[in-house]
Design an enzyme around this catalytic site. Structure first.
Site, short mmCIF file in Angstrom:
data_model
loop_
_atom_site.label_atom_id
_atom_site.label_comp_id
_atom_site.label_asym_id
_atom_site.label_seq_id
_atom_site.Cartn_x
_atom_site.Cartn_y
_atom_site.Cartn_z
N GLU A 73 -0.05 -7.86 12.38
CA GLU A 73 0.28 -7.86 10.63
C GLU A 73 2.28 -7.60 10.38
O GLU A 73 2.23 -8.06 9.31
CB GLU A 73 -0.72 -6.99 10.65
CG GLU A 73 -0.81 -6.54 8.85
CD GLU A 73 -1.65 -5.28 9.29
OE1 GLU A 73 -2.42 -4.86 10.32
OE2 GLU A 73 -2.19 -4.91 8.14
N ASP A 122 0.70 -1.49 0.26
CA ASP A 122 0.02 0.25 0.50
C ASP A 122 0.79 1.37 0.18
O ASP A 122 1.07 2.15 -1.34
CB ASP A 122 -0.69 0.31 1.24
CG ASP A 122 -2.25 -1.23 1.31
OD1 ASP A 122 -2.04 -2.34 0.56
OD2 ASP A 122 -2.57 -1.43 1.78
#
Ligand code: GLC
Length: 480
Positions: free
Chosen positions: A425, A184
């Protein structure tokens, strides 16, 4: 004394085995908790839909203990496939309150969208690889049945990538939104979007709405703000998605009207590997890959070289429009190792970067941005932290070029991270702290995969996940 040392070594190995067996049980529990109807969500709190490359990584982990569920995980992705072949980056769970819901995407603006609501973008094409890896756990007849179910969809997907996203036939597929590369807010995409500043985003910030948006953001409620996208990044990403939506997600219109497309090095490296795996699938089920498509696959293998920067000895993504390289040392620059199609000479140069403690090999490699790069931030999302899927890709990249010891070292790093900080994560590359959301599916799934896959190949099948040495091994380019 020697005798004692021997016992300590055995004890350490046993403790490591126990730790990693427990790790596998804990990882399986994460995947169970995140299981939905026919698929697995990356995180119920933060990512409550089905994501494309997440499900691929999840299936790669599941295949070791539940092949039926692993197959289902991949087959369920096909319900979101568009008629033009695109597999969307998110297949939405209807009525979920997540901000990126059906209203946000309005996929129906494209005549190709299915009835199931989806996003209007794609994600890294790990699907052929995941299908092949899952199929290897099935016996001959079942393997062929499963691959035959997947093959037409895979063929349509890879064909679409070339038709829609490589109009100039360079061999490099262009991405139209940073969400497509999966990294991202990686700094090179930030560079690409430098001149993309829609008026409403500027106005929002000027009027001081940034704080208000922050309160509204679900991600910053679940995770400290400084570990996520900045508000400017988040607004820009949303604005770009609206812009693509306005064009009905028609790539030719988007490429024509926007100046923000990127020939992404990580995406194209993953594509080169997936093309090879699609070829293997075709062989197993005795189906042909159409000649023109097979030709396009070859062009990608050659075109990665267009991204090579001989001054820096790294591969860089570049702008689709002016072909200018986006020069910043990120983990993406190393991913051509995973493609397996670059020369050994290039691979050796990349490995020299990888084992440099000042850049890519801090205490918990591999940082998403080199630690000595001015864009590096220790805790912000894709701007510095270590991600397990990147380590998995690089583990295989190192194996591709015979760097087995180094690959093993990376594998052990994954075990150290998850054993110390759970299935986060992402993680601090400096001290291993867990960042982002916890109980994250691909961290769990790929830890399982590395537990079963690596051991047999590299240490006589003992399956010990014992961490022995934090340094890269002596295996350098000189010893190759
Ligand atoms: C984040 C990641 C992306 C992933 C998604 C769901 O957006 O950057 O790669 O697919 O979360 O886990």
């Amino acid at each position: 004394m020697l005798k004692h040392k021997h016992y300590y070594a055995i004890l350490a190995t046993k403790m490591g085995e126990a730790a990693n067996t427990t790790m596998v049980d804990a990882a399986r529990a994460v995947l169970d908790a995140n299981q939905r109807e026919q698929w697995t969500v990356p995180s119920p709190k933060l990512y409550p839909h089905q994501w494309l490359w997440d499900s691929c990584f999840i299936a790669i982990g599941l295949r070791h203990y539940d092949t039926a569920r692993a197959k289902q995980e991949l087959l369920s992705l096909l319900r979101g496939q568009w008629q033009n072949g695109m597999i969307p980056h998110i297949t939405l769970t209807p009525n979920d309150e997540h901000w990126a819901n059906a209203d946000f995407w309005q996929s129906g603006r494209s005549k190709y969208a299915p009835n199931t609501p989806t996003s209007g973008l794609t994600q890294p094409p790990v699907l052929a690889t995941a299908a092949l890896l899952v199929s290897e756990k099935l016996d001959g007849a079942n393997q062929r049945i499963f691959l035959k179910q997947m093959f037409p969809a895979l063929l349509a997907y890879h064909s679409w990538l070339y038709t829609d996203r490589d109009p100039g036939q360079t061999g490099l597929v262009a991405l139209i939104h940073p969400w497509e590369c999966g990294l991202d807010n990686t700094p090179y995409w930030d560079m690409a979007l430098h001149h993309f500043s829609p008026l409403w985003v500027g106005a929002f910030l000027k009027l001081g709405f940034g704080k208000f948006i922050n309160n509204y953001r679900k991600d910053t409620q679940a995770v400290p703000q400084k570990q996520r996208l900045t508000t400017v990044e988040a607004l820009k990403f949303a604005a770009l998605a609206f812009n693509l939506r306005k064009h009905g997600y028609d790539a030719s219109l988007c490429l024509k009207h926007n100046r923000f497309a990127v020939e992404d090095v990580s995406y194209n490296s993953i594509l080169a590997a997936a093309n090879k795996d699609l070829g293997k699938i075709a062989d197993i089920i005795a189906e042909p890959i159409p000649t023109d498509l097979a030709f396009r696959f070859q062009t990608t293998n050659k075109a990665l070289e267009l991204l090579w920067d001989s001054n820096d000895g790294l591969y860089y993504s570049r702008s689709f429009h002016n072909k200018e390289p986006l020069r910043v040392a990120t983990v993406a620059s190393l991913l051509p190792l995973y493609s397996g199609v670059i020369s050994k000479e290039r691979a050796d140069v990349l490995v020299r970067h990888l084992i440099n403690k000042q850049s890519f090999w801090p205490a918990f490699p591999v940082p998403s941005v080199a630690t000595n790069d001015s864009h590096y931030t220790s805790d912000r999302y894709w701007q510095g932290p270590t991600w397990i899927n990147m380590n998995w890709l690089l583990y295989h990249g190192l194996k591709n070029y015979g760097y087995d010891e180094l690959a093993e070292s990376l594998r052990q790093t994954v075990f150290r991270l998850v054993n110390n900080s759970s299935f986060h994560e992402y993680f601090s590359a400096l001290d291993g702290s867990g960042y982002g959301i916890d109980q994250f599916s691909w961290t769990a799934a790929l830890s399982i995969d590395l537990f079963y896959t690596g051991a047999g190949a590299t240490n006589g099948g003992t399956r010990s996940g014992v961490f022995t040495n934090n340094q890269p091994s002596n295996q350098t380019t000189n010893t190759q």
